[in-house]
Design a protein around this motif. Structure first.
Motif, PDB file in Angstrom:
ATOM      1  N   UNK A 115      46.983  36.135  25.235  1.00 43.50           N
ATOM      2  CA  UNK A 115      47.445  35.355  26.385  1.00 43.50           C
ATOM      3  C   UNK A 115      48.391  36.182  27.252  1.00 43.50           C
ATOM      4  N   UNK A 116      49.304  36.900  26.609  1.00 45.81           N
ATOM      5  CA  UNK A 116      50.242  37.751  27.343  1.00 45.81           C
ATOM      6  C   UNK A 116      49.500  38.843  28.116  1.00 45.81           C
ATOM      7  N   UNK A 117      48.515  39.485  27.469  1.00 50.21           N
ATOM      8  CA  UNK A 117      47.786  40.580  28.114  1.00 50.21           C
ATOM      9  C   UNK A 117      46.894  40.097  29.243  1.00 50.21           C
ATOM     10  N   UNK A 118      46.405  38.849  29.163  1.00 48.50           N
ATOM     11  CA  UNK A 118      45.476  38.335  30.172  1.00 48.50           C
ATOM     12  C   UNK A 118      46.176  37.906  31.446  1.00 48.50           C
ATOM     13  N   UNK A 119      47.472  37.695  31.373  1.00 47.60           N
ATOM     14  CA  UNK A 119      48.206  37.280  32.554  1.00 47.60           C
ATOM     15  C   UNK A 119      49.131  38.404  32.996  1.00 47.60           C
ATOM     16  N   UNK A 120      49.877  38.171  34.055  1.00 51.97           N
ATOM     17  CA  UNK A 120      50.781  39.202  34.569  1.00 51.97           C
ATOM     18  C   UNK A 120      52.158  38.598  34.799  1.00 51.97           C
ATOM     19  N   UNK A 121      53.161  39.435  34.617  1.00 50.65           N
ATOM     20  CA  UNK A 121      54.513  39.025  34.954  1.00 50.65           C
ATOM     21  C   UNK A 121      55.231  38.277  33.843  1.00 50.65           C
ATOM     22  N   UNK A 249      43.719  38.841  50.492  1.00 47.59           N
ATOM     23  CA  UNK A 249      45.101  38.766  50.956  1.00 47.59           C
ATOM     24  C   UNK A 249      45.972  38.676  49.714  1.00 47.59           C
ATOM     25  N   UNK A 250      46.729  39.727  49.443  1.00 50.10           N
ATOM     26  CA  UNK A 250      47.496  39.784  48.204  1.00 50.10           C
ATOM     27  C   UNK A 250      48.960  40.070  48.475  1.00 50.10           C
ATOM     28  N   UNK A 251      49.794  39.677  47.516  1.00 53.39           N
ATOM     29  CA  UNK A 251      51.220  39.996  47.558  1.00 53.39           C
ATOM     30  C   UNK A 251      51.606  40.623  46.236  1.00 53.39           C
ATOM     31  N   UNK A 252      52.631  41.437  46.268  1.00 56.52           N
ATOM     32  CA  UNK A 252      53.118  42.095  45.053  1.00 56.52           C
ATOM     33  C   UNK A 252      54.640  41.944  45.010  1.00 56.52           C
ATOM     34  N   UNK A 253      55.124  41.325  43.930  1.00 58.73           N
ATOM     35  CA  UNK A 253      56.554  41.149  43.748  1.00 58.73           C
ATOM     36  C   UNK A 253      56.986  41.928  42.510  1.00 58.73           C
ATOM     37  N   UNK A 254      58.263  42.209  42.426  1.00 57.10           N
ATOM     38  CA  UNK A 254      58.803  42.925  41.266  1.00 57.10           C
ATOM     39  C   UNK A 254      59.779  42.017  40.547  1.00 57.10           C
ATOM     40  N   UNK A 262      49.620  38.964  43.115  1.00 56.47           N
ATOM     41  CA  UNK A 262      48.954  37.676  43.285  1.00 56.47           C
ATOM     42  C   UNK A 262      48.083  37.679  44.528  1.00 56.47           C
ATOM     43  N   UNK A 263      47.181  36.723  44.599  1.00 55.43           N
ATOM     44  CA  UNK A 263      46.266  36.631  45.741  1.00 55.43           C
ATOM     45  C   UNK A 263      46.189  35.198  46.232  1.00 55.43           C
ATOM     46  N   UNK A 264      45.929  35.059  47.538  1.00 54.08           N
ATOM     47  CA  UNK A 264      45.643  33.769  48.143  1.00 54.08           C
ATOM     48  C   UNK A 264      44.128  33.627  48.233  1.00 54.08           C
ATOM     49  N   UNK A 265      43.604  32.572  47.623  1.00 62.10           N
ATOM     50  CA  UNK A 265      42.154  32.401  47.580  1.00 62.10           C
ATOM     51  C   UNK A 265      41.602  31.852  48.883  1.00 62.10           C
ATOM     52  N   UNK A 266      42.422  31.147  49.680  1.00 61.51           N
ATOM     53  CA  UNK A 266      41.925  30.489  50.895  1.00 61.51           C
ATOM     54  C   UNK A 266      42.782  30.882  52.093  1.00 61.51           C
TER      55      UNK A 266
END
Length: 402
Positions: A115-121, A249-254, A262-266
């Motif tokens: 579960x940890x590896x499949x997600x981010x952050x 359309x993606x954003x990247x936070x630290x 992350x991405x916006x699907x719409x």
């Protein structure tokens, strides 16, 4: 005390593995419960919650490897015989619980690790070997499935642990036999044992119990994607001289020093553009974004909540800009509006145009404070101010589709 097992006694290695895993379970379970219940409204609270989850995950990985080593050692050793071979039902129950415990010590931390590896952050594992696993993609579906499985399997582990402890106390207090004493260190007065262990039926019973537990979890929606506080609204189609065929359309936070993408699907883009203009105004663009369509790894729910994008009250964002031809490419110079906060934004982008269409890639960096995102995190210790935005799209002229 011998290191290896005998026909009547457990060796010191088996005993050490037994009590190490017991200690691991006793530590892990409260850590997980405490971490889940901790608030995260402020930067300090989020940092504390992430620290507790990191401790839980790191300890879980350690228990996983200890459990594997224990199983390998057990397979290489003779197992002391039965103290009560005539109590067939009780022996079968005890063997089944043992297999449930052995298996749970592997599948519980492994499901959490996947579960940890499949997600981010959020809340890294404290070790130098990275946060990913081979063959495990970054996937919301995989994260939901294995997160749900971890939740269900921890309940099986808790039940089997309770039954194991209850059985040991029953033997020690009521039967007053050597069951518990022969697993403790030092000399043991355990008698000679007889009878052999039946593995087939207990293993089948344990597998059946896991299957039933996982099925019940599915019936109660344990594997469904986590709900987010915002509902993604559907955007209306727009009229445009250039029709977007594909794009991201993606954003990247630290967060806590780790980048989360992350991405916006719409989202939609109404584009008016003349590639023949070499200098000056070359067109315009109007972009609408459905905020609720954002996925941002394990922090999606937090990102869409009232302290950040507040998707319920502000379901859309917009960017309106002129397209300016400059020496080394193009710039979209305009205004970005998020949460009713409008700020000027220049988005430099590269562009390739031919008879088949146009390919565009652009990046920009925003300051989340300009849009009142994460006001409760006034420093960068948990969430940096800078947010990187990246746009990639493929578009064709509308006239070419008619």
């Amino acid at each position: 005390m011998p290191i290896t097992n005998t026909a009547d006694h457990f060796g010191s290695v088996s005993k050490t593995f037994h009590w190490l895993t017991a200690l691991g379970i006793i530590v892990l379970m409260p850590l997980g419960l405490i971490a889940n219940g901790m608030p995260y409204e402020t930067s300090e609270q989020l940092a504390d919650k992430a620290w507790m989850f990191s401790l839980h995950k790191t300890a879980g990985v350690a228990v996983f490897f200890v459990a594997l080593a224990r199983i390998v050692w057990a397979l290489s050793q003779p197992k002391p015989g039965l103290l009560h071979p005539d109590s067939k039902v009780e022996t079968l129950a005890a063997e089944t619980v043992h297999w449930l415990l052995y298996g749970s010590l592997v599948v519980v931390p492994l499901s959490g690790w996947i579960h940890h590896a499949a997600t981010t952050g959020f809340a890294p594992i404290w070790w130098p070997f990275g946060q990913n696993l081979p063959l495990v993609p970054k996937s919301e579906i995989a994260a939901s499935i294995f997160g749900g499985a971890h939740f269900v399997l921890t309940k099986v582990l808790a039940l089997s642990l309770f039954l194991h402890i209850a059985g040991a106390l029953k033997h020690h207090v009521i039967d007053k036999d050597a069951t518990l004493r022969r697993m403790w260190f030092g000399a043991s007065d355990a008698p000679k044992t007889t009878g052999t262990h039946n593995h087939a039926i207990p293993v089948a019973a344990a597998l059946t119990f896991w299957a039933i537990a996982l099925s019940v979890g599915g019936a109660f929606g344990a594997y469904a994607p986590h709900e987010t506080p915002g509902t993604a609204i559907a955007l209306e189609e727009v009229q445009s001289d250039w029709q977007v065929q594909d794009g991201t359309l993606s954003i990247k936070v630290t967060q806590f020093g780790s980048e989360v993408t992350g991405t916006f699907a719409d989202w939609t883009a109404a584009i008016n553009f003349d590639e023949k203009i070499d200098d000056g105004l070359a067109g315009s663009v109007k972009v609408a974004i459905s905020i609720g369509s954002l996925t941002l790894g394990s922090v999606t729910s937090q990102a869409l909540g009232p302290d950040f994008f507040n998707a319920n009250d502000f379901p859309t964002a917009s960017f309106e800009a002129d397209i300016i031809a400059v020496v080394d490419g193009y710039e979209a110079q305009g205004t970005l509006t998020i949460k009713d906060q409008s700020m000027p934004l220049t988005l430099p982008f590269g562009l390739s145009v031919n008879d088949e269409g146009a390919w565009m890639t652009g990046t920009a960096t925003l300051d989340r404070r300009d849009f009142r995102i994460g006001d409760n995190m006034a420093d960068e210790s948990s969430l940096e101010f800078a947010v990187k935005v990246k746009v990639e799209l493929v578009a064709t002229r509308a006239t070419e589709k008619d």
